[in-house]
Design a protein around this motif. Structure first.
Motif, PDB file in Angstrom:
ATOM      1  N   THR A 129       0.780  -1.294   0.034  1.00  0.00           N
ATOM      2  CA  THR A 129      -0.095   0.246   0.385  1.00  0.00           C
ATOM      3  C   THR A 129       1.157   1.096  -0.209  1.00  0.00           C
ATOM      4  O   THR A 129       0.614   2.031  -1.164  1.00  0.00           O
ATOM      5  CB  THR A 129      -0.717  -0.301   1.135  1.00  0.00           C
ATOM      6  OG1 THR A 129      -2.196  -1.146   1.560  1.00  0.00           O
ATOM      7  CG2 THR A 129      -1.616   1.359   1.230  1.00  0.00           C
ATOM      8  N   ALA A 130       1.639   1.111   0.667  1.00  0.00           N
ATOM      9  CA  ALA A 130       2.809   2.577   0.787  1.00  0.00           C
ATOM     10  C   ALA A 130       3.892   1.993  -0.119  1.00  0.00           C
ATOM     11  O   ALA A 130       3.880   3.901  -1.042  1.00  0.00           O
ATOM     12  CB  ALA A 130       3.735   1.898   2.090  1.00  0.00           C
ATOM     13  N   ALA A 131       4.236   1.390  -1.223  1.00  0.00           N
ATOM     14  CA  ALA A 131       4.401   1.279  -2.652  1.00  0.00           C
ATOM     15  C   ALA A 131       3.229   2.186  -3.485  1.00  0.00           C
ATOM     16  O   ALA A 131       4.035   2.701  -4.512  1.00  0.00           O
ATOM     17  CB  ALA A 131       5.297  -0.152  -3.165  1.00  0.00           C
ATOM     18  N   ALA A 132       2.278   1.381  -3.410  1.00  0.00           N
ATOM     19  CA  ALA A 132       1.265   2.344  -4.573  1.00  0.00           C
ATOM     20  C   ALA A 132       1.368   3.860  -3.799  1.00  0.00           C
ATOM     21  O   ALA A 132       0.713   4.677  -4.812  1.00  0.00           O
ATOM     22  CB  ALA A 132       0.200   1.173  -4.028  1.00  0.00           C
ATOM     23  N   ASN A 133       0.614   3.757  -2.955  1.00  0.00           N
ATOM     24  CA  ASN A 133       0.645   5.484  -2.249  1.00  0.00           C
ATOM     25  C   ASN A 133       2.036   6.211  -3.298  1.00  0.00           C
ATOM     26  O   ASN A 133       1.935   7.628  -3.786  1.00  0.00           O
ATOM     27  CB  ASN A 133       0.985   5.780  -0.968  1.00  0.00           C
ATOM     28  CG  ASN A 133      -0.515   5.522  -0.518  1.00  0.00           C
ATOM     29  OD1 ASN A 133      -1.746   5.401  -1.674  1.00  0.00           O
ATOM     30  ND2 ASN A 133      -1.260   5.427   0.635  1.00  0.00           N
ATOM     31  N   ALA A 134       3.368   5.870  -3.025  1.00  0.00           N
ATOM     32  CA  ALA A 134       4.660   5.977  -3.766  1.00  0.00           C
ATOM     33  C   ALA A 134       4.088   6.193  -5.410  1.00  0.00           C
ATOM     34  O   ALA A 134       4.489   7.779  -5.336  1.00  0.00           O
ATOM     35  CB  ALA A 134       5.632   5.630  -2.697  1.00  0.00           C
ATOM     36  N   ALA A 135       3.624   5.609  -5.617  1.00  0.00           N
ATOM     37  CA  ALA A 135       3.759   5.356  -7.046  1.00  0.00           C
ATOM     38  C   ALA A 135       2.960   6.180  -7.415  1.00  0.00           C
ATOM     39  O   ALA A 135       3.167   7.088  -8.838  1.00  0.00           O
ATOM     40  CB  ALA A 135       3.648   4.372  -7.145  1.00  0.00           C
ATOM     41  N   HIS A 136       1.959   6.772  -6.780  1.00  0.00           N
ATOM     42  CA  HIS A 136       0.665   7.968  -6.831  1.00  0.00           C
ATOM     43  C   HIS A 136       0.708   8.866  -6.823  1.00  0.00           C
ATOM     44  O   HIS A 136       0.696  10.178  -7.523  1.00  0.00           O
ATOM     45  CB  HIS A 136      -0.329   6.820  -6.306  1.00  0.00           C
ATOM     46  CG  HIS A 136      -1.204   5.603  -7.273  1.00  0.00           C
ATOM     47  ND1 HIS A 136      -0.749   4.487  -7.386  1.00  0.00           N
ATOM     48  CD2 HIS A 136      -2.322   5.290  -8.286  1.00  0.00           C
ATOM     49  CE1 HIS A 136      -1.151   3.744  -7.886  1.00  0.00           C
ATOM     50  NE2 HIS A 136      -1.942   4.450  -8.442  1.00  0.00           N
TER      51      HIS A 136
END
Length: 162
Positions: A129-136
């Motif tokens: 989830t943190a990775a997805a947030n960082a990507a977005h």
């Protein structure tokens, strides 16, 4: 070149495969497992765990605090947790969020109303989830020094204290 998103995904894969250490020091003396902060450091800095991680918690924390890439990873994890980080007063008397303690406590202690700390899968899901947030949220990924192309190749080699 590794990015924050890649580092967080690599951490999720590591946690799924190996788990995390949640005891004293940053590395388990018996099996070489890393705690969440040590894992963030070794992946963000693309290195093996420093010797201090096995024996000297104060020196270990200084290494982590002085690594901008590691602190960026820990901050990204902290932002997806259900609680706010505690604050610590620095030498100038300024209260700053303690992301290291916040993230470690999340992995090592039961949440309110729970009997056990989060499982490997729960930790890995939150890292994703943190990775997805960082990507977005990142317009252009922050790139750091070159590293091997695959996540698995970026895992720190586990070793015992010499």
């Amino acid at each position: 070149m590794p990015t924050l998103t890649a580092d967080l995904n690599a951490m999720a894969l590591y946690v799924t495969q190996y788990g995390l250490h949640t005891g004293t020091h940053l590395v388990d003396q018996d099996n070489g497992l890393l705690d969440i902060a040590a894992l963030a450091y070794t992946i963000a800095e693309t290195c093996d765990p420093p010797t201090a991680f096995f024996t000297d918690e104060a020196a270990s924390l200084r290494l982590i605090e002085n690594s901008p890439a590691t602190m960026q990873v820990l901050h990204a994890i902290s932002t997806v947790l259900d609680t706010d980080p505690c604050t610590t007063q620095n030498d100038d008397g300024i209260e700053t969020p303690d992301y290291i303690e916040h993230v470690f406590n999340w992995t090592a202690t039961p949440a309110i109303g729970h009997r056990k700390p989060p499982t490997r899968d729960e930790i890995a899901d939150r890292l994703r989830t943190a990775a997805a947030n960082a990507a977005h949220t990142a317009g252009v990924p922050t790139q750091r020094t070159a590293s091997p192309a695959t996540f698995a190749a970026r895992f720190p080699r586990q070793r015992h204290a010499a």
